[in-house]
Design an enzyme around this catalytic site. Structure first.
Site, PDB file in Angstrom:
ATOM      1  N   HIS A   1      -3.895  -5.484   1.008  1.00  0.00           N
ATOM      2  CA  HIS A   1      -3.697  -5.828   2.411  1.00  0.00           C
ATOM      3  C   HIS A   1      -4.200  -7.256   2.627  1.00  0.00           C
ATOM      4  CE1 HIS A   1      -2.808  -1.740   3.887  1.00  0.00           C
ATOM      5  NE2 HIS A   1      -3.541  -1.376   2.850  1.00  0.00           N
TER       6      HIS A   1
ATOM      7  N   CYS B   1       0.823  -1.199   0.000  1.00  0.00           N
ATOM      8  CA  CYS B   1       0.000   0.000   0.000  1.00  0.00           C
ATOM      9  C   CYS B   1       0.867   1.263   0.000  1.00  0.00           C
ATOM     10  CB  CYS B   1      -1.001  -0.023   1.146  1.00  0.00           C
ATOM     11  SG  CYS B   1      -2.367   1.146   0.889  1.00  0.00           S
TER      12      CYS B   1
END
Length: 186
Positions: A138, A35
């Site tokens: 994630h 991310c």
């Protein structure tokens, strides 16, 4: 990863961590960015809306990120493409994950970079160049499929690990011991 990419990137530079990461990558070491970490692995971080701030990434991946007003948040089924080298064990692995980010990252040029990961819509959400892998998904290390591919065995789910840690603390620590440790009065 990071929740404040530009600020964390500036902090890394001030600590000299960016040089250590660059040296590690230059020696062929594995580097994984998730991310905000993916965003830091790229080049320019552009923030026209004042969400996170303009910054320069590590330039390990030929991607750039533009921060948008609206945060993208979605669950997704992720699939690794034909990743190679240090990450080849992940080729073809699918797992359930999620995306949560203001940044929209795009490839700028094709300088020996491959799309490494796609979401269930087929959109690229990860790129690889050599030992450097950056992804938006994630949940990577909570997925048994990924753990088997990387380490040869599934691991306990993260919630079970935290529950086990809490049980250990309950059994072996006096009430208030952790609070005393945090205050430095233990």
């Amino acid at each position: 990863g990071s929740k404040h990419v530009s600020g964390d990137r500036a902090w890394m530079r001030a600590q000299g961590l960016d040089d250590a990461i660059l040296r590690h990558a230059a020696r062929g070491g594995r580097v994984l960015g998730v991310c905000g970490g993916l965003q830091m692995l790229g080049g320019r971080l552009v923030d026209p809306h004042g969400i996170d701030g303009d910054e320069r990434g590590l330039d390990l991946l030929p991607v750039e990120t533009r921060f948008e007003r609206d945060k993208l948040l979605r669950e997704t089924r992720c699939r690794f493409d034909a990743v190679t080298g240090a990450w080849r064990a992940l080729a073809g692995v699918t797992f359930d994950g999620y995306e949560i980010h203001h940044g929209r990252t795009t490839l700028v040029g094709d300088a020996n970079v491959a799309i490494a990961l796609r979401n269930d819509a087929g959109d690229p959400i990860g790129w690889q160049r050599g030992g450097v892998l950056g992804i938006y998904a994630h949940g990577l290390f909570e997925a048994p499929e990924v753990m088997r591919a990387l380490f040869g065995a599934a691991t306990r789910p993260l919630n079970d690990v935290f529950d086990g840690l809490a049980d250990f603390v309950d059994r072996h620590f006096e009430p208030g011991a952790l609070a005393d440790l945090a205050r430095g009065t233990a």
